[in-house]
Scaffold this motif. Structure first.
Motif, PDB file in Angstrom:
ATOM      1  N   ASN A 156      -6.971  12.339   0.768  1.00  0.00           N
ATOM      2  CA  ASN A 156      -6.360  11.422   1.731  1.00  0.00           C
ATOM      3  C   ASN A 156      -6.376  12.012   3.143  1.00  0.00           C
ATOM      4  O   ASN A 156      -5.373  12.017   3.856  1.00  0.00           O
ATOM      5  CB  ASN A 156      -4.925  11.086   1.305  1.00  0.00           C
ATOM      6  CG  ASN A 156      -4.390   9.845   2.006  1.00  0.00           C
ATOM      7  OD1 ASN A 156      -5.161   8.977   2.409  1.00  0.00           O
ATOM      8  ND2 ASN A 156      -3.072   9.759   2.151  1.00  0.00           N
ATOM      9  N   ARG A 157      -7.522  12.530   3.534  1.00  0.00           N
ATOM     10  CA  ARG A 157      -7.692  13.095   4.869  1.00  0.00           C
ATOM     11  C   ARG A 157      -8.822  12.364   5.586  1.00  0.00           C
ATOM     12  O   ARG A 157      -9.745  11.873   4.939  1.00  0.00           O
ATOM     13  CB  ARG A 157      -8.064  14.581   4.808  1.00  0.00           C
ATOM     14  CG  ARG A 157      -7.076  15.469   4.075  1.00  0.00           C
ATOM     15  CD  ARG A 157      -7.545  16.915   4.162  1.00  0.00           C
ATOM     16  NE  ARG A 157      -6.721  17.828   3.399  1.00  0.00           N
ATOM     17  CZ  ARG A 157      -6.874  19.147   3.409  1.00  0.00           C
ATOM     18  NH1 ARG A 157      -7.843  19.696   4.129  1.00  0.00           N
ATOM     19  NH2 ARG A 157      -6.080  19.926   2.706  1.00  0.00           N
ATOM     20  N   ASN A 158      -8.753  12.346   6.909  1.00  0.00           N
ATOM     21  CA  ASN A 158      -9.910  11.841   7.645  1.00  0.00           C
ATOM     22  C   ASN A 158     -10.578  13.001   8.380  1.00  0.00           C
ATOM     23  O   ASN A 158      -9.974  14.060   8.582  1.00  0.00           O
ATOM     24  CB  ASN A 158      -9.524  10.706   8.601  1.00  0.00           C
ATOM     25  CG  ASN A 158      -8.613  11.161   9.734  1.00  0.00           C
ATOM     26  OD1 ASN A 158      -8.936  12.114  10.443  1.00  0.00           O
ATOM     27  ND2 ASN A 158      -7.497  10.463   9.916  1.00  0.00           N
ATOM     28  N   LEU A 159     -11.799  12.795   8.776  1.00  0.00           N
ATOM     29  CA  LEU A 159     -12.599  13.878   9.339  1.00  0.00           C
ATOM     30  C   LEU A 159     -12.024  14.434  10.626  1.00  0.00           C
ATOM     31  O   LEU A 159     -12.071  15.642  10.869  1.00  0.00           O
ATOM     32  CB  LEU A 159     -14.034  13.389   9.570  1.00  0.00           C
ATOM     33  CG  LEU A 159     -14.876  13.226   8.305  1.00  0.00           C
ATOM     34  CD1 LEU A 159     -16.187  12.548   8.637  1.00  0.00           C
ATOM     35  CD2 LEU A 159     -15.132  14.575   7.658  1.00  0.00           C
ATOM     36  N   ASP A 160     -11.472  13.572  11.476  1.00  0.00           N
ATOM     37  CA  ASP A 160     -10.924  14.051  12.739  1.00  0.00           C
ATOM     38  C   ASP A 160      -9.738  14.984  12.507  1.00  0.00           C
ATOM     39  O   ASP A 160      -9.579  16.005  13.179  1.00  0.00           O
ATOM     40  CB  ASP A 160     -10.512  12.879  13.623  1.00  0.00           C
ATOM     41  CG  ASP A 160     -11.720  12.080  14.095  1.00  0.00           C
ATOM     42  OD1 ASP A 160     -12.816  12.685  14.192  1.00  0.00           O
ATOM     43  OD2 ASP A 160     -11.577  10.875  14.343  1.00  0.00           O
ATOM     44  N   GLU A 161      -8.875  14.637  11.520  1.00  0.00           N
ATOM     45  CA  GLU A 161      -7.751  15.511  11.185  1.00  0.00           C
ATOM     46  C   GLU A 161      -8.241  16.845  10.638  1.00  0.00           C
ATOM     47  O   GLU A 161      -7.716  17.906  10.981  1.00  0.00           O
ATOM     48  CB  GLU A 161      -6.857  14.839  10.148  1.00  0.00           C
ATOM     49  CG  GLU A 161      -6.058  13.663  10.680  1.00  0.00           C
ATOM     50  CD  GLU A 161      -5.309  12.954   9.572  1.00  0.00           C
ATOM     51  OE1 GLU A 161      -5.591  13.241   8.384  1.00  0.00           O
ATOM     52  OE2 GLU A 161      -4.464  12.100   9.882  1.00  0.00           O
ATOM     53  N   MET A 162      -9.262  16.783   9.783  1.00  0.00           N
ATOM     54  CA  MET A 162      -9.809  18.011   9.214  1.00  0.00           C
ATOM     55  C   MET A 162     -10.413  18.886  10.301  1.00  0.00           C
ATOM     56  O   MET A 162     -10.235  20.105  10.310  1.00  0.00           O
ATOM     57  CB  MET A 162     -10.865  17.678   8.151  1.00  0.00           C
ATOM     58  CG  MET A 162     -10.280  17.255   6.827  1.00  0.00           C
ATOM     59  SD  MET A 162     -11.560  17.056   5.583  1.00  0.00           S
ATOM     60  CE  MET A 162     -11.932  15.342   5.757  1.00  0.00           C
ATOM     61  N   ARG A 163     -11.108  18.260  11.218  1.00  0.00           N
ATOM     62  CA  ARG A 163     -11.760  19.020  12.290  1.00  0.00           C
ATOM     63  C   ARG A 163     -10.727  19.670  13.196  1.00  0.00           C
ATOM     64  O   ARG A 163     -10.863  20.822  13.600  1.00  0.00           O
ATOM     65  CB  ARG A 163     -12.654  18.076  13.123  1.00  0.00           C
ATOM     66  CG  ARG A 163     -13.403  18.782  14.256  1.00  0.00           C
ATOM     67  CD  ARG A 163     -14.454  19.729  13.705  1.00  0.00           C
ATOM     68  NE  ARG A 163     -15.078  20.511  14.759  1.00  0.00           N
ATOM     69  CZ  ARG A 163     -14.643  21.689  15.169  1.00  0.00           C
ATOM     70  NH1 ARG A 163     -13.569  22.235  14.618  1.00  0.00           N
ATOM     71  NH2 ARG A 163     -15.282  22.356  16.115  1.00  0.00           N
ATOM     72  N   ALA A 164      -9.628  18.941  13.459  1.00  0.00           N
ATOM     73  CA  ALA A 164      -8.603  19.458  14.369  1.00  0.00           C
ATOM     74  C   ALA A 164      -7.858  20.638  13.753  1.00  0.00           C
ATOM     75  O   ALA A 164      -7.491  21.589  14.443  1.00  0.00           O
ATOM     76  CB  ALA A 164      -7.625  18.352  14.732  1.00  0.00           C
ATOM     77  N   THR A 230      -8.796  20.823  -5.161  1.00  0.00           N
ATOM     78  CA  THR A 230      -8.950  19.460  -4.636  1.00  0.00           C
ATOM     79  C   THR A 230      -9.720  19.462  -3.315  1.00  0.00           C
ATOM     80  O   THR A 230     -10.560  18.592  -3.074  1.00  0.00           O
ATOM     81  CB  THR A 230      -7.598  18.770  -4.442  1.00  0.00           C
ATOM     82  OG1 THR A 230      -6.786  19.559  -3.564  1.00  0.00           O
ATOM     83  CG2 THR A 230      -6.892  18.578  -5.766  1.00  0.00           C
ATOM     84  N   PHE A 231      -9.420  20.460  -2.471  1.00  0.00           N
ATOM     85  CA  PHE A 231     -10.161  20.602  -1.219  1.00  0.00           C
ATOM     86  C   PHE A 231     -10.450  22.075  -0.973  1.00  0.00           C
ATOM     87  O   PHE A 231      -9.563  22.911  -1.102  1.00  0.00           O
ATOM     88  CB  PHE A 231      -9.362  20.032  -0.039  1.00  0.00           C
ATOM     89  CG  PHE A 231     -10.150  19.989   1.237  1.00  0.00           C
ATOM     90  CD1 PHE A 231     -10.977  18.911   1.511  1.00  0.00           C
ATOM     91  CD2 PHE A 231     -10.089  21.036   2.135  1.00  0.00           C
ATOM     92  CE1 PHE A 231     -11.723  18.881   2.684  1.00  0.00           C
ATOM     93  CE2 PHE A 231     -10.829  21.023   3.311  1.00  0.00           C
ATOM     94  CZ  PHE A 231     -11.657  19.940   3.579  1.00  0.00           C
ATOM     95  N   PRO A 232     -11.698  22.416  -0.641  1.00  0.00           N
ATOM     96  CA  PRO A 232     -12.806  21.487  -0.407  1.00  0.00           C
ATOM     97  C   PRO A 232     -13.674  21.217  -1.646  1.00  0.00           C
ATOM     98  O   PRO A 232     -14.536  20.356  -1.603  1.00  0.00           O
ATOM     99  CB  PRO A 232     -13.627  22.215   0.653  1.00  0.00           C
ATOM    100  CG  PRO A 232     -13.454  23.661   0.318  1.00  0.00           C
ATOM    101  CD  PRO A 232     -12.035  23.799  -0.180  1.00  0.00           C
TER     102      PRO A 232
END
Length: 468
Positions: A156-164, A230-232
């Protein structure tokens, strides 16, 4: 039958792709060292899942992989001055010994990464052809995370949050810092395989995508693993597999809870890191298994002297109920009494493998057995057989009751009378407010492996292990 799906974050009715059959893949061990308590949690959790599904009549194919090539393995083999094959074979043998002692059934298939390099290369080629991956100038091949529309859905993550929030190693060869490696170019002297991109070896994530689809097909029923995957790792598996095949990868994702030691995260730096074999040198394997089964598979477990003492006491209640009853040839109880326990046990396990509730049903069955021993001895063998039958679904009650109950007594450093006398002395010291003497008695016994537990009812004790 309901199973909690990590992907949807809710319980769902379990419907296998093929009626009557279940295909399940669980991420296994990277075999550079002995298995630890976290591995034991995953081993036992999915052993119970497999046992129960089979008990419910499903034809289960259980696959658990072995990662036998990665950076940690290369480093450890070099440190030991042994070949990679010698290290991994030794650790795999130790893993099998550990799981056998914990009554964990062997998976149906145990694919090794080194045995599926051709399939891994083929999947990487497919990803490149479809535009999801690219070879870099350094000989590595990377996955384009932003090309996969659903990336982050498991967590339940989006790429922008992950990148930040990411701590991403700077790599000039990546198009995007979030891209991850599929194929690693070999350094001089490292184990390697020939590929279209030069000598190298698989990245960790692509191994499981290739091995799971090779063994179970493009889409399968259940994928399991530890809480840290679960991640990554599992997120990357979804991205790789679904991009390569164009099909949904897994219908139900299951993740076991973490193991904590004395309420702290298990860590080598904290000095509370235990291998399975270290634990089993001190504790009966069934006590450790009971501790792992007594908590719901998704819940964290606290590994501590008190929790192990409680696990042993619980098992003693069951084995005391079974002691002296000949269940050989006895059929499990049928009729109203038998069906009442079996139905409630099944209902508990059908609710996302609720082992604590299932054990509460078995405790009631044990009480019924104790009643029958006194009031209706003819009924006792059938009730005992039913207790053993249901317990076996959880991998429990497989020992001779008398042997289990006597298991810890032979190695007691003091007689029971001497221990009780010291407990009385401690109580008298506390009553006299001589807390230094009381604490000294407690510490003296603890040094011998005798752990005291105070409660409203008084002080009880359990033999654990001498402090080193």
């Amino acid at each position: 039958m309901q199973i909690y799906n990590t992907l949807t974050r809710r319980k769902e009715t379990f419907t296998p792709i093929e009626p009557g059959r279940v295909n399940m893949y669980v991420c296994g061990m990277t075999v550079y060292d002995y298995c630890h308590l976290g591995h034991a949690r995953v081993m036992v959790a999915f052993d119970v899942v497999t046992r129960y599904l089979r008990w419910r009549g499903y034809d289960v194919t259980y696959v658990r992989n072995i990662t036998d090539i990665d950076d940690k393995i290369l480093k450890r083999a070099d440190e030991n001055g042994e070949s990679i094959a010698a290290l991994t074979e030794r650790m795999i043998a130790a893993m099998h010994e550990d799981e056998a002692r914990l009554s964990v059934l062997r998976p149906d298939h145990e694919p090794r990464a080194t045995g599926h390099v051709a399939e891994i290369i083929a999947m990487v080629e497919t990803l490149i052809d479809k535009g999801y991956a690219y070879p870099a100038a350094n000989g590595d091949v990377y996955y384009r995370v932003r090309e996969f529309e659903g990336y982050g859905k498991l967590n339940n993550r989006n790429l922008d949050e992950m990148r930040a929030g990411a701590r991403v190693e700077v790599d000039a060869h990546k198009e995007d810092p979030l891209d991850f490696v599929l194929w690693k170019a070999a350094k001089p002297g490292e184990a390697s395989w020939s590929s279209p991109w030069g000598e190298g070896r698989p990245g960790w994530h692509i191994e499981c995508s290739a091995m799971s689809t090779c063994c179970l097909g493009d889409t399968f029923d259940i994928h399991g693993g530890g809480p840290d995957l679960t991640f990554p790792h599992h997120e990357n598996e979804i991205a790789q597999s679904e991009a390569a095949t164009g099909k949904p990868y897994v219908n139900t994702w299951m993740h076991a809870g973490a193991v904590r030691v004395n309420q702290e995260k298990m860590s080598k730096s904290l000095g509370n890191f235990f291998t399975i074999r270290e634990v089993l040198e001190v504790h009966d394997p069934e006590v450790v298994r009971y501790l792992l089964v007594a908590s719901h598979y998704r819940s964290p477990i606290n590994y501590a002297p008190e929790s192990l003492a409680e696990a042993r006491k619980s098992l003693e209640r069951f084995y005391n109920a079974l002691e002296g009853i000949d269940v050989a040839g006895a059929e499990a109880v049928t009729g109203e009494v038998g069906s009442r326990f079996a139905e409630r046990f099944t209902a508990a396990m059908d609710d996302d493998f609720n082992t604590p509730e299932a054990l509460s049903v078995l405790f009631e069955l044990a009480r019924e057995l104790n009643r029958a021993r006194k009031e209706a001895p003819d009924e006792a063998p059938a009730l005992a057989a039913e207790l053993c039958r249901l317990g076996a679904v959880l991998g429990l009650f497989g020992q001779d009751p008398q042997a289990f109950l006597k298991g810890n007594q032979a190695v007691l450093p003091l007689t029971e009378e001497e221990i009780e006398a010291r407990i009385v002395q401690r109580a008298e010291a506390k009553k006299a407010k001589d807390f230094a003497t009381a604490d000294g008695i407690r510490d003296e016994l603890a040094a011998l492996g005798i752990v005291l537990k105070d409660s409203r009812e008084g002080t009880s004790w359990i033999f654990e292990s001498p402090r080193s």
